[in-house]
Design a protein around this motif. Sequence first.
Motif, PDB file in Angstrom:
ATOM      1  N   SER A  93     -11.377  33.532  -8.425  1.00 47.90           N
ATOM      2  CA  SER A  93     -12.225  32.897  -9.514  1.00 47.90           C
ATOM      3  C   SER A  93     -11.640  31.537  -9.854  1.00 47.90           C
ATOM      4  CB  SER A  93     -12.258  33.803 -10.540  1.00 47.90           C
ATOM      5  OG  SER A  93     -12.748  35.116 -10.126  1.00 47.90           O
ATOM      6  N   VAL A  94     -12.591  30.839 -10.169  1.00 53.89           N
ATOM      7  CA  VAL A  94     -12.412  29.470 -10.668  1.00 53.89           C
ATOM      8  C   VAL A  94     -13.355  29.181 -11.876  1.00 53.89           C
ATOM      9  CG1 VAL A  94     -11.546  28.226  -8.767  1.00 53.89           C
ATOM     10  CG2 VAL A  94     -14.216  28.462  -9.218  1.00 53.89           C
ATOM     11  N   LYS A  95     -12.838  28.501 -12.922  1.00 53.72           N
ATOM     12  CA  LYS A  95     -13.588  27.749 -14.216  1.00 53.72           C
ATOM     13  C   LYS A  95     -14.111  26.474 -13.572  1.00 53.72           C
ATOM     14  CE  LYS A  95     -12.745  30.706 -17.330  1.00 53.72           C
ATOM     15  NZ  LYS A  95     -13.637  31.462 -18.060  1.00 53.72           N
ATOM     16  N   TRP A  96     -15.461  26.574 -13.873  1.00 54.96           N
ATOM     17  CA  TRP A  96     -16.156  25.062 -13.378  1.00 54.96           C
ATOM     18  C   TRP A  96     -17.135  24.898 -14.532  1.00 54.96           C
ATOM     19  CZ3 TRP A  96     -21.167  23.140 -12.781  1.00 54.96           C
ATOM     20  CH2 TRP A  96     -21.225  22.031 -11.965  1.00 54.96           C
ATOM     21  N   SER A  97     -17.210  23.572 -14.858  1.00 59.17           N
ATOM     22  CA  SER A  97     -18.173  22.848 -15.705  1.00 59.17           C
ATOM     23  C   SER A  97     -18.600  21.540 -15.246  1.00 59.17           C
ATOM     24  CB  SER A  97     -17.363  22.967 -17.243  1.00 59.17           C
ATOM     25  OG  SER A  97     -18.202  22.140 -18.088  1.00 59.17           O
ATOM     26  N   LEU A  98     -19.883  21.331 -15.995  1.00 57.54           N
ATOM     27  CA  LEU A  98     -20.201  20.006 -15.787  1.00 57.54           C
ATOM     28  C   LEU A  98     -19.405  18.779 -16.418  1.00 57.54           C
ATOM     29  CD1 LEU A  98     -24.245  20.305 -16.369  1.00 57.54           C
ATOM     30  CD2 LEU A  98     -22.967  19.578 -14.169  1.00 57.54           C
ATOM     31  N   ASP A  99     -19.112  17.615 -15.950  1.00 60.04           N
ATOM     32  CA  ASP A  99     -18.204  16.643 -16.841  1.00 60.04           C
ATOM     33  C   ASP A  99     -19.269  15.879 -17.632  1.00 60.04           C
ATOM     34  OD1 ASP A  99     -16.807  14.638 -17.235  1.00 60.04           O
ATOM     35  OD2 ASP A  99     -16.259  14.142 -15.210  1.00 60.04           O
ATOM     36  N   SER A 100     -19.076  15.802 -18.690  1.00 55.99           N
ATOM     37  CA  SER A 100     -20.046  15.067 -19.807  1.00 55.99           C
ATOM     38  C   SER A 100     -20.121  13.632 -19.402  1.00 55.99           C
ATOM     39  CB  SER A 100     -19.255  15.418 -21.188  1.00 55.99           C
ATOM     40  OG  SER A 100     -18.187  14.845 -21.416  1.00 55.99           O
ATOM     41  N   ASP A 101     -19.022  12.863 -18.653  1.00 53.56           N
ATOM     42  CA  ASP A 101     -18.982  11.777 -18.209  1.00 53.56           C
ATOM     43  C   ASP A 101     -19.833  11.633 -17.200  1.00 53.56           C
ATOM     44  OD1 ASP A 101     -17.012  11.007 -19.926  1.00 53.56           O
ATOM     45  OD2 ASP A 101     -15.192  11.390 -18.411  1.00 53.56           O
ATOM     46  N   SER A 102     -20.457  12.549 -16.552  1.00 55.65           N
ATOM     47  CA  SER A 102     -21.600  12.287 -15.503  1.00 55.65           C
ATOM     48  C   SER A 102     -23.071  12.397 -16.232  1.00 55.65           C
ATOM     49  CB  SER A 102     -21.419  13.549 -14.517  1.00 55.65           C
ATOM     50  OG  SER A 102     -20.473  13.345 -13.947  1.00 55.65           O
ATOM     51  N   CYS A 103     -23.282  12.574 -17.385  1.00 56.26           N
ATOM     52  CA  CYS A 103     -24.355  12.227 -18.120  1.00 56.26           C
ATOM     53  C   CYS A 103     -25.101  10.807 -17.915  1.00 56.26           C
ATOM     54  CB  CYS A 103     -24.600  12.621 -19.307  1.00 56.26           C
ATOM     55  SG  CYS A 103     -23.864  14.476 -19.520  1.00 56.26           S
ATOM     56  N   PRO A 104     -26.147  10.554 -18.033  1.00 55.81           N
ATOM     57  CA  PRO A 104     -26.818   9.278 -17.774  1.00 55.81           C
ATOM     58  C   PRO A 104     -26.548   8.540 -19.014  1.00 55.81           C
ATOM     59  CG  PRO A 104     -28.487  10.831 -17.708  1.00 55.81           C
ATOM     60  CD  PRO A 104     -27.286  11.590 -17.441  1.00 55.81           C
ATOM     61  N   GLN A 105     -26.276   7.529 -18.945  1.00 57.33           N
ATOM     62  CA  GLN A 105     -26.086   6.416 -20.053  1.00 57.33           C
ATOM     63  C   GLN A 105     -27.133   5.239 -20.093  1.00 57.33           C
ATOM     64  OE1 GLN A 105     -21.640   5.090 -20.390  1.00 57.33           O
ATOM     65  NE2 GLN A 105     -21.004   7.185 -19.567  1.00 57.33           N
ATOM     66  N   LEU A 106     -27.782   5.307 -21.186  1.00 54.80           N
ATOM     67  CA  LEU A 106     -29.037   4.311 -21.196  1.00 54.80           C
ATOM     68  C   LEU A 106     -28.684   3.107 -22.001  1.00 54.80           C
ATOM     69  CD1 LEU A 106     -30.193   7.009 -20.207  1.00 54.80           C
ATOM     70  CD2 LEU A 106     -32.530   6.079 -21.480  1.00 54.80           C
ATOM     71  N   ASP A 107     -28.902   1.870 -21.412  1.00 57.70           N
ATOM     72  CA  ASP A 107     -28.761   0.808 -22.341  1.00 57.70           C
ATOM     73  C   ASP A 107     -30.164   0.477 -23.106  1.00 57.70           C
ATOM     74  OD1 ASP A 107     -26.313   0.555 -21.300  1.00 57.70           O
ATOM     75  OD2 ASP A 107     -26.679  -1.125 -19.948  1.00 57.70           O
ATOM     76  N   ASP A 108     -30.065  -0.443 -23.929  1.00 57.73           N
ATOM     77  CA  ASP A 108     -31.256  -0.654 -24.671  1.00 57.73           C
ATOM     78  C   ASP A 108     -32.178  -1.293 -23.590  1.00 57.73           C
ATOM     79  OD1 ASP A 108     -30.268   0.468 -27.146  1.00 57.73           O
ATOM     80  OD2 ASP A 108     -29.577  -1.582 -27.935  1.00 57.73           O
ATOM     81  N   ILE A 109     -33.451  -1.190 -24.091  1.00 60.02           N
ATOM     82  CA  ILE A 109     -34.543  -1.560 -23.177  1.00 60.02           C
ATOM     83  C   ILE A 109     -34.608  -3.227 -23.403  1.00 60.02           C
ATOM     84  CG2 ILE A 109     -36.990  -1.993 -22.793  1.00 60.02           C
ATOM     85  CD1 ILE A 109     -37.385   0.910 -23.574  1.00 60.02           C
ATOM     86  N   ARG A 118     -49.988 -12.962 -20.281  1.00 59.29           N
ATOM     87  CA  ARG A 118     -49.007 -13.090 -19.218  1.00 59.29           C
ATOM     88  C   ARG A 118     -48.447 -11.884 -18.844  1.00 59.29           C
ATOM     89  NH1 ARG A 118     -45.495 -18.707 -20.651  1.00 59.29           N
ATOM     90  NH2 ARG A 118     -47.452 -20.199 -20.867  1.00 59.29           N
ATOM     91  N   GLU A 119     -47.814 -11.609 -17.672  1.00 57.09           N
ATOM     92  CA  GLU A 119     -47.034 -10.482 -17.513  1.00 57.09           C
ATOM     93  C   GLU A 119     -45.639 -10.451 -18.018  1.00 57.09           C
ATOM     94  OE1 GLU A 119     -47.193  -9.661 -13.399  1.00 57.09           O
ATOM     95  OE2 GLU A 119     -48.962  -8.622 -13.346  1.00 57.09           O
ATOM     96  N   ALA A 120     -44.958  -9.261 -18.385  1.00 56.60           N
ATOM     97  CA  ALA A 120     -43.661  -9.263 -18.921  1.00 56.60           C
ATOM     98  C   ALA A 120     -43.066  -7.903 -18.314  1.00 56.60           C
ATOM     99  CB  ALA A 120     -43.690  -9.102 -20.397  1.00 56.60           C
ATOM    100  N   LYS A 121     -41.766  -8.068 -17.855  1.00 56.77           N
ATOM    101  CA  LYS A 121     -41.148  -6.979 -17.271  1.00 56.77           C
ATOM    102  C   LYS A 121     -40.062  -6.275 -18.413  1.00 56.77           C
ATOM    103  CE  LYS A 121     -39.286  -7.274 -13.029  1.00 56.77           C
ATOM    104  NZ  LYS A 121     -38.150  -7.463 -11.883  1.00 56.77           N
ATOM    105  N   LEU A 122     -40.237  -5.243 -18.502  1.00 52.07           N
ATOM    106  CA  LEU A 122     -39.278  -4.451 -19.546  1.00 52.07           C
ATOM    107  C   LEU A 122     -38.341  -3.499 -18.645  1.00 52.07           C
ATOM    108  CD1 LEU A 122     -41.958  -2.844 -21.902  1.00 52.07           C
ATOM    109  CD2 LEU A 122     -40.907  -5.078 -22.015  1.00 52.07           C
ATOM    110  N   GLN A 123     -37.032  -3.757 -18.933  1.00 52.89           N
ATOM    111  CA  GLN A 123     -35.914  -3.033 -18.006  1.00 52.89           C
ATOM    112  C   GLN A 123     -34.968  -2.173 -19.011  1.00 52.89           C
ATOM    113  OE1 GLN A 123     -34.693  -7.103 -16.402  1.00 52.89           O
ATOM    114  NE2 GLN A 123     -35.016  -5.883 -14.270  1.00 52.89           N
ATOM    115  N   CYS A 124     -34.495  -1.083 -18.403  1.00 47.84           N
ATOM    116  CA  CYS A 124     -33.568  -0.292 -18.859  1.00 47.84           C
ATOM    117  C   CYS A 124     -32.695   0.154 -17.830  1.00 47.84           C
ATOM    118  CB  CYS A 124     -34.303   1.050 -19.431  1.00 47.84           C
ATOM    119  SG  CYS A 124     -33.278   2.103 -20.354  1.00 47.84           S
ATOM    120  N   GLU A 125     -31.605  -0.284 -18.136  1.00 48.54           N
ATOM    121  CA  GLU A 125     -30.419   0.057 -17.069  1.00 48.54           C
ATOM    122  C   GLU A 125     -29.787   1.528 -17.439  1.00 48.54           C
ATOM    123  OE1 GLU A 125     -26.281  -1.659 -15.288  1.00 48.54           O
ATOM    124  OE2 GLU A 125     -27.244  -2.532 -16.736  1.00 48.54           O
TER     125      GLU A 125
END
Length: 354
Positions: A93-109, A118-125
Amino acid sequence: MYCMAFHCPKEIQVTWTVLENSGKRVTVEDHGAPSNEESEQLLSDYEVRTGQSQRDGLYNAVSSLTFTPTGSRNRNMTITCSFLCDGKTRKKSVKWSLDSDSCPQLDDIIVPCLVHGREAKLQCEIRRYFPNNLEVKWLRRDADRPDLYELSSDDKYKILEMDVTQDPDKTYSCTASLIVSISAKTDQGSEFICRVKHPTLSTYVERCTGELKVAGIPVIQSNVQDDNIIVLEVDRLYTEDLVLTWEEANNEHGPYKMIKDKNITTTRTENSDGSFKIISKCDVSYVLLEIKDRYFKATVEHSALKSPEEIIFYNKGCFEKLFKKEKLSLERVPKTITKSNNDLKSVDGSVNPV
């Protein structure tokens, strides 16, 4: 996950048991089906594959358990692999858990300067997520309305395909991009949202642009010069679709007729921000000798205005003016501001003069 057994005198039967964070227990045999006849959903969530080999009369087995993490359900799980051989059972048996560091981190748009026409490009990293199983949606909220609606690629919007890269720590990164054809009529005060779902999240995360401010909405000013020239200035223009007309009538409500071109002069001035200003002057000195009331109307039409802007000046004729040949006394007719254009603001937040 993998588990191995070696040197067994008979064929090996493998069973995997998963105790989820909620307390739910799922048992999967080596043929891949949950032993407790769980729903088809579980069949797709957990998959077992076992390979066996024989050497010198002894059996060896390598078994794998495969699943896609799904948020809080797969945090702090206990996973057990059981080998049954010749009536004897060995477990690991092993204990296993998702790593919270693997959750996506979103920057501001990132929102560039928004210019009407005119056209404008919105970007979110989006950074540091694992596994590479990301769902991204672009949504919109119109000005003064609470409802959100999802966007798709069409004549106004282009949702670009994301270029995903894997970082040295094995997590993934990408940039979500939305190209918008900007219109002051529809986009002023609206908001755009980038929404992300991922197996490591129990719910979505999102970033919002805040209320958009669009440049290119005409700023209109007027005055009287030398007592007989009406001056109209239309500033902050970026597109060439301005239509400006001059008309005259004997009463405020018309009928109006066009003023001759010889009485009108128009100049253009370029601004440092790439916009331009139109100055139109209408010489009405030809009515100096008239004794009737005279009304002069300038109409401004532009794709960034929700409706045309009308500015009316009048000269109240009288016999004294006729005999003394006084200069014109031009006054502006008061006008009730319509809500549609009063709501349109310039890029610095000032209300357009009317």
